[in-house]
Write an enzyme that holds these catalytic residues in place. Structure first.
Site, mmCIF file in Angstrom:
data_model
loop_
_atom_site.group_PDB
_atom_site.id
_atom_site.type_symbol
_atom_site.label_atom_id
_atom_site.label_comp_id
_atom_site.label_asym_id
_atom_site.label_seq_id
_atom_site.Cartn_x
_atom_site.Cartn_y
_atom_site.Cartn_z
ATOM 1 N N SER A 1 0.840 -1.197 0.000
ATOM 2 C CA SER A 1 0.000 0.000 0.000
ATOM 3 C C SER A 1 0.872 1.243 0.000
ATOM 4 C CB SER A 1 -0.894 -0.004 1.247
ATOM 5 O OG SER A 1 -1.396 1.282 1.512
ATOM 6 N N LYS A 2 0.566 2.152 -0.901
ATOM 7 C CA LYS A 2 1.282 3.430 -0.952
ATOM 8 C C LYS A 2 1.121 4.156 0.392
ATOM 9 C CE LYS A 2 3.255 6.833 -3.414
ATOM 10 N NZ LYS A 2 4.629 6.752 -3.906
#
Length: 491
Positions: free
Chosen positions: A262-263
């Site tokens: 996940s960014k």
């Protein structure tokens, strides 16, 4: 609704008789690793099947659009050599390739589905978030059982509505996935999802089915999180009487055993990896292997090799864990395999971050680095001494393995300096010859001469390249200046 000849004309435009895949990103700002993997698999399936690879921009979720994101998609695909045969920028037989430009189509197909009894207007007051989440109990919906006449009347009065899919109350729906096999679900577990929102824009799920059919897509590649939506896609295809494409649902890319990448949690996007000094070709190779296994032991593949060998049967159901250390290994292998000229070109900006002196040849420095570099961002700190001699302690001259101490180092520098001054040609052979002859004359091993020369020239205990290469790259005048500084330090 359009008459049937319009729908027939749309059908006649659909390309057939070839493998056709599409990469359909939403322009939301960056290319995360899972997205890049989907693009790669989609591309490789098309190329392996000698078919067409299509780029479609899915921008119907206007709230999530990021300015400039479409440019990021084009840039990333170009850098990764994923050339598309059809798309917004190159056109094609089933244009347009941007969903908002296809907006009028979706209403026509939603109405055709209503005509066939597989969709209905819903006038219930629902918030946008409720519509999008699918949190809706169709058993309580009076609109589902409303007569078509009543529905038409309310619509004609201007009452706002969405169009929902009419899922059968009874029975089951079975769909086939190329990775997961046959999956059967109870229809009562499926919600009457929104197909067309109040503003006339389609939902992601509806636009996908319409566009995939009208573009002749034969293989639909997406993340396994969409498995739960696949039965509803199937029912839409069946409602229209259309052939169902091959579904290829890929397991997620994970940061560890329990967390998806996940960014938001700081996991790198493609752009981040390039900024961290990874080579595009190494990233492509590694990302392709996240959830896909080739036959045999080989791991390093060019994109052309992957086109030849990529097979859907090699895709795994198990989640793939992104291992940055494994990617570093791949990157180092790619760096070592480059031609010296190609490496010098990619290394030069990183060398110049630390070495501003125009007299220093970056290609000569690059030659020292190629076998000693895993990621390009390591380069500046490895070579900063070429720009300026760092402050260092004279204790560096003490080295057990070469049997050097302060006194022997001073003696060697006192003799090397005049020999270097007298050297007519400043090249590797001449520099080496001076030091070897001095070692012979002193009855010592070469290292006892070379260690103090390298320390004085570089001011560091660990350097890419040895005394000979460092002296040659610095140039005669600068090298001698540094050797004299070293002699002063040794008193």
């Amino acid at each position: 609704m359009k008459d049937i000849s319009w729908f027939n004309d749309m059908e006649a435009r659909i390309p057939t008789g070839e493998v056709r895949t599409r990469f359909a990103p939403s322009p939301t700002g960056y290319m995360h690793v899972g997205n890049l993997r989907t693009a790669l698999y989609t591309y490789l399936i098309a190329r392996h099947g000698k078919g067409k690879f299509i780029l479609r921009i899915e921008d119907t979720d206007q709230g999530r659009l990021v300015e400039g994101a479409v440019d990021v998609i084009y840039k990333t695909m170009a850098e990764c050599h994923l050339e598309h045969d059809e798309g917004p920028d190159v056109g094609g037989p089933v244009a347009p390739y941007v969903q908002t430009e296809r907006r009028p189509l979706y209403k026509e197909y939603a109405e055709l589905l209503m005509e066939r009894g597989h969709a209905y207007r819903c006038f219930c007051e629902k918030t946008e978030s409720e519509e999008d989440s699918g949190d809706f109990n169709r058993g309580d919906d009076p609109c589902r059982s409303m007569s078509r006449e009543e529905s038409d009347r309310l619509a004609a009065e201007g009452r706002p509505y969405v169009i929902r899919q009419r899922i059968p109350h009874e029975g089951t729906t079975t769909f086939h996935d190329e990775i997961y096999g046959d999956i059967t679900v109870e229809n009562q577990s499926l919600d009457d999802q929104v197909l067309l929102k109040r503003d006339g824009l389609p939902t992601y799920n509806f636009a996908n089915v319409i566009d995939d059919h009208l573009m002749g897509i034969t293989h639909v590649v997406r993340g396994s999180e969409y498995l739960s939506s696949a039965p509803k896609y199937n029912l839409l295809y069946e409602g229209f009487g259309w052939p169902i494409p091959k579904y290829v649902h890929c397991s997620p890319v994970m940061r560890d055993q329990h967390n998806k990448m996940s960014k938001r949690h700081g996991d790198p996007s493609y752009e981040d990896l390039i900024a961290q000094g990874f080579l595009t070709d190494a990233v492509i190779n590694y990302v392709t292997l996240l959830g896909w296994s080739p036959r045999g032991e080989q791991e390093i593949f060019s994109l052309d090799e992957l086109k030849e060998i990529f097979d859907i049967s090699g895709i795994s159901k198990s989640p793939a864990i992104f291992d940055i250390e494994k990617l570093r290994y791949f990157n180092a292998e790619y760096i070592r395999a480059m031609s010296p000229e190609a490496f010098a070109k990619v290394a030069e900006p990183f060398i110049r971050e630390a070495v501003k002196n125009p007299a220093i040849d970056p290609a000569a420095v690059a030659a020292l680095l190629q076998q000693r570099t895993e990621v390009l961002t390591e380069i500046p700190e490895k070579v900063d001494f070429f720009d300026a001699l760092p402050e260092y302690d004279a204790e560096l001259f003490v080295h057990k393995k070469s049997k050097s101490d302060r006194e022997s180092s001073r003696a060697m520098l006192e003799k090397v300096i005049p020999a270097f001054e007298a050297l007519p040609d400043w090249n590797d052979e001449g520099i080496m010859d001076v030091m070897v002859k001095l070692a012979e004359a002193e009855g010592v091993k070469n290292a006892k001469v070379m260690w103090p020369v390298r320390i004085a020239a570089a001011g560091k205990a660990v350097t890419p390249g040895g005394a000979v290469e460092i002296c040659r790259i610095l140039g005669k005048d600068e090298c001698l200046r540094r050797l004299r500084v070293g002699l002063e330090k040794l008193g």
